[in-house]
Design a protein around this motif. Structure first.
Motif, PDB file in Angstrom:
ATOM      1  N   ILE A 323       7.977 -11.791   2.499  1.00  0.00           N
ATOM      2  CA  ILE A 323       7.811 -12.072   3.931  1.00  0.00           C
ATOM      3  C   ILE A 323       6.358 -11.862   4.355  1.00  0.00           C
ATOM      4  O   ILE A 323       5.734 -12.727   4.967  1.00  0.00           O
ATOM      5  N   VAL A 324       5.798 -10.679   4.012  1.00  0.00           N
ATOM      6  CA  VAL A 324       4.488 -10.305   4.569  1.00  0.00           C
ATOM      7  C   VAL A 324       3.339 -11.054   3.908  1.00  0.00           C
ATOM      8  O   VAL A 324       2.232 -11.082   4.468  1.00  0.00           O
ATOM      9  N   LYS A 325       3.552 -11.656   2.723  1.00  0.00           N
ATOM     10  CA  LYS A 325       2.453 -12.389   2.092  1.00  0.00           C
ATOM     11  C   LYS A 325       2.156 -13.704   2.804  1.00  0.00           C
ATOM     12  O   LYS A 325       1.147 -14.355   2.521  1.00  0.00           O
ATOM     13  N   GLN A 326       3.032 -14.101   3.751  1.00  0.00           N
ATOM     14  CA  GLN A 326       2.836 -15.359   4.469  1.00  0.00           C
ATOM     15  C   GLN A 326       1.775 -15.260   5.554  1.00  0.00           C
ATOM     16  O   GLN A 326       1.174 -16.275   5.930  1.00  0.00           O
ATOM     17  N   SER A 327       1.565 -14.036   6.095  1.00  0.00           N
ATOM     18  CA  SER A 327       0.648 -13.885   7.220  1.00  0.00           C
ATOM     19  C   SER A 327       0.300 -12.412   7.374  1.00  0.00           C
ATOM     20  O   SER A 327       0.702 -11.577   6.556  1.00  0.00           O
ATOM     21  N   ASN A 328      -0.468 -12.082   8.416  1.00  0.00           N
ATOM     22  CA  ASN A 328      -0.760 -10.688   8.733  1.00  0.00           C
ATOM     23  C   ASN A 328       0.390 -10.115   9.554  1.00  0.00           C
ATOM     24  O   ASN A 328       0.822 -10.728  10.533  1.00  0.00           O
ATOM     25  N   TYR A 329       0.858  -8.921   9.172  1.00  0.00           N
ATOM     26  CA  TYR A 329       2.023  -8.320   9.811  1.00  0.00           C
ATOM     27  C   TYR A 329       1.693  -6.927  10.344  1.00  0.00           C
ATOM     28  O   TYR A 329       0.745  -6.272   9.885  1.00  0.00           O
ATOM     29  N   VAL A 330       2.517  -6.493  11.304  1.00  0.00           N
ATOM     30  CA  VAL A 330       2.457  -5.142  11.868  1.00  0.00           C
ATOM     31  C   VAL A 330       3.687  -4.381  11.411  1.00  0.00           C
ATOM     32  O   VAL A 330       4.802  -4.925  11.409  1.00  0.00           O
ATOM     33  N   LEU A 331       3.495  -3.121  11.002  1.00  0.00           N
ATOM     34  CA  LEU A 331       4.598  -2.239  10.616  1.00  0.00           C
ATOM     35  C   LEU A 331       4.888  -1.289  11.771  1.00  0.00           C
ATOM     36  O   LEU A 331       3.993  -0.594  12.254  1.00  0.00           O
ATOM     37  N   TYR A 344       7.723   6.435  18.304  1.00  0.00           N
ATOM     38  CA  TYR A 344       7.387   5.240  17.535  1.00  0.00           C
ATOM     39  C   TYR A 344       5.917   5.282  17.161  1.00  0.00           C
ATOM     40  O   TYR A 344       5.102   5.999  17.777  1.00  0.00           O
ATOM     41  N   ILE A 345       5.552   4.515  16.137  1.00  0.00           N
ATOM     42  CA  ILE A 345       4.161   4.366  15.724  1.00  0.00           C
ATOM     43  C   ILE A 345       4.028   3.004  15.050  1.00  0.00           C
ATOM     44  O   ILE A 345       4.959   2.547  14.371  1.00  0.00           O
ATOM     45  N   GLU A 346       2.901   2.331  15.285  1.00  0.00           N
ATOM     46  CA  GLU A 346       2.670   1.007  14.721  1.00  0.00           C
ATOM     47  C   GLU A 346       1.382   1.005  13.907  1.00  0.00           C
ATOM     48  O   GLU A 346       0.399   1.659  14.275  1.00  0.00           O
ATOM     49  N   TYR A 347       1.432   0.262  12.780  1.00  0.00           N
ATOM     50  CA  TYR A 347       0.279   0.164  11.885  1.00  0.00           C
ATOM     51  C   TYR A 347       0.006  -1.314  11.592  1.00  0.00           C
ATOM     52  O   TYR A 347       0.940  -2.124  11.498  1.00  0.00           O
ATOM     53  N   SER A 348      -1.261  -1.644  11.415  1.00  0.00           N
ATOM     54  CA  SER A 348      -1.585  -2.858  10.675  1.00  0.00           C
ATOM     55  C   SER A 348      -1.581  -2.475   9.205  1.00  0.00           C
ATOM     56  O   SER A 348      -2.036  -1.388   8.844  1.00  0.00           O
ATOM     57  N   PHE A 349      -1.067  -3.350   8.348  1.00  0.00           N
ATOM     58  CA  PHE A 349      -0.878  -2.921   6.963  1.00  0.00           C
ATOM     59  C   PHE A 349      -1.025  -4.100   6.009  1.00  0.00           C
ATOM     60  O   PHE A 349      -0.965  -5.271   6.390  1.00  0.00           O
ATOM     61  N   TYR A 350      -1.231  -3.722   4.747  1.00  0.00           N
ATOM     62  CA  TYR A 350      -1.267  -4.683   3.639  1.00  0.00           C
ATOM     63  C   TYR A 350      -0.369  -4.153   2.532  1.00  0.00           C
ATOM     64  O   TYR A 350      -0.420  -2.959   2.192  1.00  0.00           O
ATOM     65  N   LEU A 351       0.464  -5.020   1.953  1.00  0.00           N
ATOM     66  CA  LEU A 351       1.376  -4.632   0.881  1.00  0.00           C
ATOM     67  C   LEU A 351       1.065  -5.447  -0.369  1.00  0.00           C
ATOM     68  O   LEU A 351       1.015  -6.683  -0.325  1.00  0.00           O
ATOM     69  N   GLY A 352       0.838  -4.753  -1.504  1.00  0.00           N
ATOM     70  CA  GLY A 352       0.585  -5.419  -2.768  1.00  0.00           C
ATOM     71  C   GLY A 352       1.862  -5.885  -3.435  1.00  0.00           C
ATOM     72  O   GLY A 352       2.976  -5.606  -2.977  1.00  0.00           O
ATOM     73  N   ASN A 353       1.710  -6.574  -4.570  1.00  0.00           N
ATOM     74  CA  ASN A 353       2.870  -7.118  -5.282  1.00  0.00           C
ATOM     75  C   ASN A 353       3.375  -6.143  -6.342  1.00  0.00           C
ATOM     76  O   ASN A 353       2.959  -4.976  -6.400  1.00  0.00           O
ATOM     77  N   TYR A 354       4.269  -6.641  -7.196  1.00  0.00           N
ATOM     78  CA  TYR A 354       4.895  -5.794  -8.221  1.00  0.00           C
ATOM     79  C   TYR A 354       3.866  -5.204  -9.176  1.00  0.00           C
ATOM     80  O   TYR A 354       4.000  -4.050  -9.607  1.00  0.00           O
ATOM     81  N   GLU A 355       2.831  -5.989  -9.516  1.00  0.00           N
ATOM     82  CA  GLU A 355       1.854  -5.512 -10.490  1.00  0.00           C
ATOM     83  C   GLU A 355       1.055  -4.320  -9.972  1.00  0.00           C
ATOM     84  O   GLU A 355       0.533  -3.533 -10.763  1.00  0.00           O
ATOM     85  N   THR A 356       0.957  -4.162  -8.666  1.00  0.00           N
ATOM     86  CA  THR A 356       0.248  -3.012  -8.072  1.00  0.00           C
ATOM     87  C   THR A 356       1.206  -1.891  -7.670  1.00  0.00           C
ATOM     88  O   THR A 356       0.806  -0.971  -6.971  1.00  0.00           O
ATOM     89  N   ASN A 357       2.469  -1.993  -8.118  1.00  0.00           N
ATOM     90  CA  ASN A 357       3.506  -1.039  -7.693  1.00  0.00           C
ATOM     91  C   ASN A 357       3.659  -1.040  -6.170  1.00  0.00           C
ATOM     92  O   ASN A 357       3.896  -0.011  -5.548  1.00  0.00           O
ATOM     93  N   TYR A 358       3.488  -2.263  -5.585  1.00  0.00           N
ATOM     94  CA  TYR A 358       3.652  -2.460  -4.139  1.00  0.00           C
ATOM     95  C   TYR A 358       2.790  -1.478  -3.338  1.00  0.00           C
ATOM     96  O   TYR A 358       3.264  -0.766  -2.441  1.00  0.00           O
ATOM     97  N   THR A 359       1.507  -1.426  -3.714  1.00  0.00           N
ATOM     98  CA  THR A 359       0.560  -0.524  -3.051  1.00  0.00           C
ATOM     99  C   THR A 359       0.458  -0.852  -1.565  1.00  0.00           C
ATOM    100  O   THR A 359       0.376  -2.019  -1.164  1.00  0.00           O
ATOM    101  N   LEU A 360       0.438   0.199  -0.734  1.00  0.00           N
ATOM    102  CA  LEU A 360       0.430   0.048   0.721  1.00  0.00           C
ATOM    103  C   LEU A 360      -0.871   0.600   1.298  1.00  0.00           C
ATOM    104  O   LEU A 360      -1.321   1.689   0.917  1.00  0.00           O
ATOM    105  N   HIS A 361      -1.506  -0.159   2.211  1.00  0.00           N
ATOM    106  CA  HIS A 361      -2.660   0.302   3.001  1.00  0.00           C
ATOM    107  C   HIS A 361      -2.264   0.198   4.467  1.00  0.00           C
ATOM    108  O   HIS A 361      -1.779  -0.853   4.910  1.00  0.00           O
ATOM    109  N   THR A 366      -1.109   2.031  17.404  1.00  0.00           N
ATOM    110  CA  THR A 366      -0.667   2.720  18.613  1.00  0.00           C
ATOM    111  C   THR A 366       0.574   3.538  18.281  1.00  0.00           C
ATOM    112  O   THR A 366       1.120   3.451  17.173  1.00  0.00           O
ATOM    113  N   GLY A 367       1.054   4.326  19.248  1.00  0.00           N
ATOM    114  CA  GLY A 367       2.262   5.114  19.051  1.00  0.00           C
ATOM    115  C   GLY A 367       2.257   6.361  19.905  1.00  0.00           C
ATOM    116  O   GLY A 367       1.216   6.773  20.441  1.00  0.00           O
TER     117      GLY A 367
END
Length: 460
Positions: A323-331, A344-361, A366-367
């Motif tokens: 889902i998130v690889k299609q565009s920029n998403y908010v968590l 509540y708390i909101e983040y801008s984030f990036y999620l890697g694929n399987y080869e990166t063990n789904y690394t999260l930034h 806000t929140g």
């Protein structure tokens, strides 16, 4: 025993004294009174010895009687234990028989559903072929009709063309109904398959256990493996016009929260729960409410998802990434504590694929709750059976899969669900909690993790 030895010592003395007296009677005649008194002394000594022997035998009998009573008590305890074990064995055998009967019924139902699915597939294929032929015929007739209209514009439409169009529309509706039926059959097959797997695991565990032994493992092993998320993938069925995410569904006019089928780009079709919050559609990727679902799952289950979309569930790392690889998403993370306070708390984030063990930034936007997830760092997803090399091993003591860095923080939203009662600090640390960087610890009752594209028009 001492009394018997004393008697054995006294009796020979008495007998020897009697023999001496008899021998002395031949040499000289003693006065009669003296002989009578000597015999009375012997009798007293013998009586005293017998009395002591009687007391000794009495004590011995009492001791023996006590030992026999102890033996009978132990035998009674053993008989009761053996009887209890026999009852437990009978119960286990009855449960095993019932499980076998249930397994057989489910296998029969599974075969029936498979046969129905095959029949529906064959009918669907034949209908599709008929549809193609009819479309070709309609196309040919439309061409002829166009030519006729051009040559004779006032000629009314031919009745055969009208009937063919009506027939084609009916066939289209029938094919749509069959597609829905096939989808339902796939859902039923998945449910039957998961039930059979669970019963087979129960039967396997029943056969391994000895009926007369109660074994306790010294260390908790791997948790039970639950089936993959129900109502997820619909394979080998082609769909046209399926939306890419919940935002697309909302923009098409569906403004009610619920379960919908989506197909992100280059992905299979699967179901998600779309949560409409203040007029904005969010895709729900994690939900905890009551602890009914075990979240101490394997890497494979965290990759593909588990639980139920209408209860507690984890959508699956692979689906989230698609889902998130299609565009920029908010968590967005929503928390509710045991005092019914909502955060509540909101983040801008990036999620890697399987080869990166789904690394999260993540970077906080806000929140109303202090941040607890490290920002601008490589957060690697790990489970108890899959640990990324070169990263701190947290899941051994923190149950559930989560994104970790070089240290373990108390913000594991996939941890063990602890009810509000006295717990030790290590137990609370392994449970569902949120500890901010300023040290404040929030004990959590329910959680939601949602994602939303920053550009709502991305998939229009």
């Amino acid at each position: 025993m001492f009394t018997i030895k004393l008697l054995l010592f006294i009796v020979p003395l008495v007998i020897s004294s009697r023999i001496d007296q008899d021998n002395s009677s031949f040499d000289s005649v003693s006065p009669e009174p003296k002989s009578r008194f000597a015999m009375l002394d012997d009798v007293k000594i013998l009586a005293n010895g017998l009395l002591q022997l009687g007391h000794g035998l009495k004590d011995f009998v009492h001791k023996t009687k006590g030992q026999i009573n102890d033996i009978f008590q132990k035998l009674n305890i053993f008989d009761q234990s053996f009887y209890d074990l026999s009852l437990q064995t009978s119960e286990i055998k009855e449960e095993e028989k019932e499980l076998r009967r249930t397994t057989y019924k489910l296998q029969v139902k599974n075969e029936e559903v498979k046969n129905m699915s095959l029949e529906l597939n064959s009918k669907l294929e034949s209908l599709l072929e008929e549809k193609i032929l009819l479309q070709q015929k309609v196309k040919y007739l439309e061409e002829q009709l166009t030519n006729l209209i051009q040559n004779q514009p006032e000629t009314p439409e031919h009745p055969e063309v009208t009937s063919l169009k009506t027939f084609v529309e009916k066939q289209d509706n029938s094919i749509k109904d069959l597609l829905q039926t096939v989808e339902e059959q796939y859902k039923q097959l998945n449910q039957q398959h998961s039930q059979i797997k669970e019963i087979e695991n129960q039967l396997r565990m029943t056969n391994i256990q000895e009926p007369t032994e109660i074994s306790l493992s010294s260390k908790p092993r791997a948790p039970r493996t639950t089936p993959f998320l129900q109502l997820n993938e619909i394979r080998n069925v082609k769909h046209d016009g399926i939306p890419a995410d919940c935002t697309t569904i909302y923009n098409r006019g569906e403004h009610i929260s619920g379960m919908y089928a989506i197909r992100p780009s280059n992905s299979q079709v699967f179901h998600v729960y779309c949560d409409v919050i203040s007029g904005s559609p969010w895709t729900l990727i994690q939900h905890r409410i009551d602890g009914s679902q075990n979240f101490n799952e394997t890497w494979e289950n965290y990759k593909y998802g588990f639980g139920r979309l209408d209860g507690e569930f984890w959508l699956g790392l692979e689906k989230i990434y698609s889902i998130v690889k299609q565009s920029n998403y908010v968590l967005r993370i929503e928390l509710e504590d045991w005092k019914d306070n909502k955060h509540y708390i909101e983040y801008s984030f990036y999620l890697g694929n399987y080869e990166t063990n789904y690394t999260l930034h993540v970077v906080k936007i806000t929140g109303n709750v202090p941040n607890a997830i490290p920002e601008n760092k490589d957060l690697v997803f790990s489970t108890w059976d899959h640990k990324a090399k070169g990263h701190f091993s947290c899941p051994e003591s923190y149950s559930g899969g989560w994104w970790w860095h070089d240290e373990c923080g108390e913000n594991n939203l996939n941890g063990k669900y602890n009810k509000p009662r006295a717990k030790s600090k290590p137990e609370r640390r392994r449970g569902l909690s949120w500890k901010s960087q300023n040290g404040k610890l929030y004990s959590i009752k329910s959680t939601k993790m949602l994602i939303h594209p920053t550009d709502s028009e991305s998939f229009q």
